[in-house]
Write a protein that holds these residues in place. Sequence first.
Motif, PDB file in Angstrom:
ATOM      1  N   ASN A  75     -23.005  35.173  51.945  1.00  0.00           N
ATOM      2  CA  ASN A  75     -21.824  36.001  51.681  1.00  0.00           C
ATOM      3  C   ASN A  75     -21.978  36.781  50.377  1.00  0.00           C
ATOM      4  O   ASN A  75     -21.660  37.977  50.308  1.00  0.00           O
ATOM      5  N   SER A 128     -13.218  33.147  53.597  1.00  0.00           N
ATOM      6  CA  SER A 128     -13.217  34.354  54.421  1.00  0.00           C
ATOM      7  C   SER A 128     -12.397  35.484  53.819  1.00  0.00           C
ATOM      8  O   SER A 128     -12.816  36.641  53.856  1.00  0.00           O
ATOM      9  N   TYR A 132     -14.299  38.877  53.152  1.00  0.00           N
ATOM     10  CA  TYR A 132     -14.032  40.024  54.018  1.00  0.00           C
ATOM     11  C   TYR A 132     -13.345  41.165  53.262  1.00  0.00           C
ATOM     12  O   TYR A 132     -13.628  42.340  53.513  1.00  0.00           O
ATOM     13  N   TYR A 171     -14.071  44.383  59.011  1.00  0.00           N
ATOM     14  CA  TYR A 171     -13.781  43.312  58.060  1.00  0.00           C
ATOM     15  C   TYR A 171     -12.285  43.212  57.756  1.00  0.00           C
ATOM     16  O   TYR A 171     -11.764  42.112  57.539  1.00  0.00           O
ATOM     17  N   ARG A 174     -10.892  41.323  60.537  1.00  0.00           N
ATOM     18  CA  ARG A 174     -11.236  39.915  60.371  1.00  0.00           C
ATOM     19  C   ARG A 174     -10.267  39.214  59.410  1.00  0.00           C
ATOM     20  O   ARG A 174      -9.843  38.083  59.668  1.00  0.00           O
ATOM     21  N   VAL A 175      -9.958  39.871  58.310  1.00  0.00           N
ATOM     22  CA  VAL A 175      -9.020  39.278  57.341  1.00  0.00           C
ATOM     23  C   VAL A 175      -7.683  38.996  58.014  1.00  0.00           C
ATOM     24  O   VAL A 175      -7.099  37.914  57.844  1.00  0.00           O
ATOM     25  N   TRP A 197     -20.119  39.778  65.055  1.00  0.00           N
ATOM     26  CA  TRP A 197     -20.631  40.239  63.753  1.00  0.00           C
ATOM     27  C   TRP A 197     -22.122  40.533  63.831  1.00  0.00           C
ATOM     28  O   TRP A 197     -22.595  41.532  63.279  1.00  0.00           O
TER      29      TRP A 197
END
Length: 405
Positions: A75, A128, A132, A171, A174-175, A197
């Motif tokens: 990450n 996350s 993200y 992203y 995704r959040v 992803w």
Amino acid sequence: MTFDLPTAAVMSSIVVLVSVGTFIATALSSRFASSGARLWGLGYVFMGVALFSNLVAVFVAEDGWGEAWADALGNGAGVAFMGCLLLGLRAYNGNDVPGPALMVAALSILTIAATLFDSPQPHAAAGSTVTYLSLAALAGGVAVHALFGRTRRHGFAWLLAGCFLIQAVFYLARVALVNVLGSQDPVYLQWLGPIPWYMLTLSAGLVGTIAAFVLRSILGTSSSASPTAVVEDAVLDAPTFVASLRGVLRRASTRTELVVVIAVLVDDVGTITASFGQEVADATTRVLRSAVREFASPVAMVGKSADRTIVLVTTTASSPADARRQAGLLYRGVVQRFVGAKGIVVPGVGVGVGLSSTLGYSAEVLVEGATIAAVEAAESDETSVVFATARTLPSLRFVAEADLA
């Protein structure tokens, strides 16, 4: 066709790592010695680290701290990759790099810390939200910077911006879903989970790498052909002048040296064009450029502005009085050249001065301040040189030495 996680990971990693390896290998060429190209090369090193860490997390590390560290490094490296691409675009466009570089480093460290903090908790999605949001913000920044400045006129910059805009939206989605539905929700896993992803990395990542590869070659070619940035009479074109001015200001600000931007304007060019024709008007602007280049300091940079009736000069001065002296010399020299030229109507001349001690170390502010001051000087019957001030541009007036003679 249905992909499981290991298959998707291997496919995307092999394809992208091959392209990343090619990008990094070619970055060692002296042709790509600019700071922008090197930052991109460093960014793709981080991308390789991110993909390798994800492979370790999928195939090697077992549940526990081994997987947590692999996720954390992956990450953090992913954030650093996005950040280096953003910094490279800023360098290509002549923008400040050190400040944003500290921000990128802070986001990478914060991402690693958030991942390690969340990993021991079940279904915490390994930091996350921080990861993200950081990736979305930096990917959006890459898209914005690709479409502004020097890079925007190239088609591959638009392709690069499109790839990273897609990633920014991905992203952000995704959040939203991971915080609303959770990281183990079937809807999230099907549409935005690890397998989607990897597919996004394979498609948008590969296309973005190709676009960056071609764009770097184009920018490298135009950089190596620097003489094309100089126009007649050794006067830089407007984008090159502003980019060079930014570099001067960046270096001078660390030592608080006084940087001067002088704008020399010839008035009534529109009237001259209407009365005597375009040829006489063009001759007037040519005389202006050559005169400013001749009477400017030998170490000064001279450049065009967006307005063809204005020529810009940047240099350093020991004091505001020294800046006034240089502006006065330019005014006298330009007027003298117009008086001595044949077949040219003598236009009104105004000189505006912007000082870094007054307006700060922003290239755009100094150019704008000097330009506005030059317009006022050309319209004034009392003075030929006007100094711009921070509050009311322009408000301080200094009489040129030509006026005192």
